[in-house]
Write a protein that holds these residues in place. Sequence first.
Motif, PDB file in Angstrom:
ATOM      1  N   ALA A  33      16.518  58.945  84.008  1.00  0.00           N
ATOM      2  CA  ALA A  33      15.304  58.529  83.310  1.00  0.00           C
ATOM      3  C   ALA A  33      15.145  59.224  81.953  1.00  0.00           C
ATOM      4  N   LEU A  34      15.900  60.287  81.730  1.00  0.00           N
ATOM      5  CA  LEU A  34      15.804  61.003  80.463  1.00  0.00           C
ATOM      6  C   LEU A  34      16.550  60.246  79.365  1.00  0.00           C
ATOM      7  N   SER A  35      16.184  60.508  78.130  1.00  0.00           N
ATOM      8  CA  SER A  35      16.917  59.923  77.002  1.00  0.00           C
ATOM      9  C   SER A  35      18.096  60.846  76.674  1.00  0.00           C
ATOM     10  N   TRP A  36      19.297  60.295  76.737  1.00  0.00           N
ATOM     11  CA  TRP A  36      20.522  61.064  76.535  1.00  0.00           C
ATOM     12  C   TRP A  36      21.157  60.683  75.212  1.00  0.00           C
ATOM     13  N   GLU A  37      21.766  61.664  74.551  1.00  0.00           N
ATOM     14  CA  GLU A  37      22.538  61.401  73.340  1.00  0.00           C
ATOM     15  C   GLU A  37      23.903  62.068  73.491  1.00  0.00           C
ATOM     16  N   SER A  38      24.904  61.473  72.903  1.00  0.00           N
ATOM     17  CA  SER A  38      26.245  62.043  72.958  1.00  0.00           C
ATOM     18  C   SER A  38      26.278  63.338  72.162  1.00  0.00           C
ATOM     19  N   TRP A  39      26.896  64.370  72.732  1.00  0.00           N
ATOM     20  CA  TRP A  39      27.038  65.653  72.041  1.00  0.00           C
ATOM     21  C   TRP A  39      28.457  65.704  71.496  1.00  0.00           C
ATOM     22  N   ALA A  40      28.643  65.199  70.304  1.00  0.00           N
ATOM     23  CA  ALA A  40      29.970  65.083  69.699  1.00  0.00           C
ATOM     24  C   ALA A  40      30.179  66.224  68.713  1.00  0.00           C
ATOM     25  N   GLU A  41      31.115  67.103  69.036  1.00  0.00           N
ATOM     26  CA  GLU A  41      31.524  68.200  68.166  1.00  0.00           C
ATOM     27  C   GLU A  41      33.017  68.414  68.378  1.00  0.00           C
ATOM     28  N   PRO A  42      33.707  68.984  67.396  1.00  0.00           N
ATOM     29  CA  PRO A  42      35.126  69.287  67.606  1.00  0.00           C
ATOM     30  C   PRO A  42      35.310  70.178  68.837  1.00  0.00           C
ATOM     31  N   GLY A  43      36.273  69.839  69.682  1.00  0.00           N
ATOM     32  CA  GLY A  43      36.551  70.624  70.875  1.00  0.00           C
ATOM     33  C   GLY A  43      35.699  70.278  72.076  1.00  0.00           C
ATOM     34  N   ARG A  44      34.783  69.327  71.947  1.00  0.00           N
ATOM     35  CA  ARG A  44      33.879  68.936  73.027  1.00  0.00           C
ATOM     36  C   ARG A  44      34.150  67.478  73.358  1.00  0.00           C
ATOM     37  N   ALA A  45      34.202  67.149  74.667  1.00  0.00           N
ATOM     38  CA  ALA A  45      34.470  65.769  75.060  1.00  0.00           C
ATOM     39  C   ALA A  45      33.714  65.431  76.339  1.00  0.00           C
ATOM     40  N   GLY A  46      33.128  64.225  76.392  1.00  0.00           N
ATOM     41  CA  GLY A  46      32.485  63.727  77.601  1.00  0.00           C
ATOM     42  C   GLY A  46      31.158  64.374  77.925  1.00  0.00           C
ATOM     43  N   VAL A  47      30.425  64.826  76.896  1.00  0.00           N
ATOM     44  CA  VAL A  47      29.187  65.572  77.116  1.00  0.00           C
ATOM     45  C   VAL A  47      28.008  64.829  76.491  1.00  0.00           C
ATOM     46  N   ASP A  48      26.926  64.669  77.265  1.00  0.00           N
ATOM     47  CA  ASP A  48      25.654  64.121  76.775  1.00  0.00           C
ATOM     48  C   ASP A  48      24.600  65.203  76.906  1.00  0.00           C
ATOM     49  N   VAL A  49      23.563  65.109  76.086  1.00  0.00           N
ATOM     50  CA  VAL A  49      22.522  66.137  76.084  1.00  0.00           C
ATOM     51  C   VAL A  49      21.145  65.493  75.959  1.00  0.00           C
ATOM     52  N   HIS A  50      20.176  66.104  76.636  1.00  0.00           N
ATOM     53  CA  HIS A  50      18.765  65.782  76.450  1.00  0.00           C
ATOM     54  C   HIS A  50      18.128  67.071  75.948  1.00  0.00           C
ATOM     55  N   ARG A  51      17.726  67.083  74.678  1.00  0.00           N
ATOM     56  CA  ARG A  51      17.166  68.299  74.072  1.00  0.00           C
ATOM     57  C   ARG A  51      15.702  68.448  74.472  1.00  0.00           C
ATOM     58  N   LEU A  52      15.367  69.622  74.984  1.00  0.00           N
ATOM     59  CA  LEU A  52      13.996  69.908  75.388  1.00  0.00           C
ATOM     60  C   LEU A  52      13.205  70.533  74.243  1.00  0.00           C
ATOM     61  N   TYR A  53      13.813  71.501  73.559  1.00  0.00           N
ATOM     62  CA  TYR A  53      13.177  72.088  72.382  1.00  0.00           C
ATOM     63  C   TYR A  53      14.195  72.898  71.589  1.00  0.00           C
ATOM     64  N   THR A  54      13.862  73.133  70.333  1.00  0.00           N
ATOM     65  CA  THR A  54      14.559  74.108  69.506  1.00  0.00           C
ATOM     66  C   THR A  54      13.477  74.960  68.855  1.00  0.00           C
ATOM     67  N   THR A  55      13.810  76.215  68.583  1.00  0.00           N
ATOM     68  CA  THR A  55      12.821  77.091  67.955  1.00  0.00           C
ATOM     69  C   THR A  55      12.941  76.997  66.441  1.00  0.00           C
ATOM     70  N   ASP A  56      11.846  77.286  65.768  1.00  0.00           N
ATOM     71  CA  ASP A  56      11.814  77.226  64.310  1.00  0.00           C
ATOM     72  C   ASP A  56      12.116  78.578  63.677  1.00  0.00           C
ATOM     73  N   ASP A  57      12.379  79.590  64.500  1.00  0.00           N
ATOM     74  CA  ASP A  57      12.611  80.920  63.950  1.00  0.00           C
ATOM     75  C   ASP A  57      14.059  81.094  63.507  1.00  0.00           C
ATOM     76  N   ALA A  58      14.380  82.268  62.975  1.00  0.00           N
ATOM     77  CA  ALA A  58      15.730  82.535  62.473  1.00  0.00           C
ATOM     78  C   ALA A  58      16.774  82.512  63.577  1.00  0.00           C
ATOM     79  N   ALA A  59      16.385  82.734  64.825  1.00  0.00           N
ATOM     80  CA  ALA A  59      17.345  82.780  65.930  1.00  0.00           C
ATOM     81  C   ALA A  59      17.870  81.399  66.312  1.00  0.00           C
ATOM     82  N   ASN A  60      17.130  80.340  66.008  1.00  0.00           N
ATOM     83  CA  ASN A  60      17.544  78.974  66.376  1.00  0.00           C
ATOM     84  C   ASN A  60      17.809  78.833  67.868  1.00  0.00           C
TER      85      ASN A  60
END
Length: 136
Positions: A33-60
Amino acid sequence: MSLVTAPAVPTADVPPRPVTVVRDIFDPLGLDALSWESWAEPGRAGVDVHRLYTTDDAANGAAMITRMAPGAHGDLHEHLGHELIVVLDGELLNSNGDRYRPGDLVIEEPGSVHQVSTETGCTVLGIRHAPTRPVA
């Protein structure tokens, strides 16, 4: 599974606040039921992600639910901060030889270098206090 973003019910004189609730996270069928997006990066294969949050601080920092198809793998990377992983379903393999199953909680320390993969497929909840850096 349902994803609900709504104000919490205030108690006493506390003002309402925005809150995100993901229900039935251990139900593999509900994860669809979640919205999934392909996580495409060099060295990564067959991975989808549902992002819950990212922080706005310097730590990311970030939190995400990651779904890996059978045979999928992440990239070889170094952790720049702590990472907490909870296996929700399937089996996650670590390049150090460890195998993690549903209900396992794994903490990677800053500076650790590894690559994850799965033979059978898996879904994990991951919380990073800082990003990772690819290792060649």
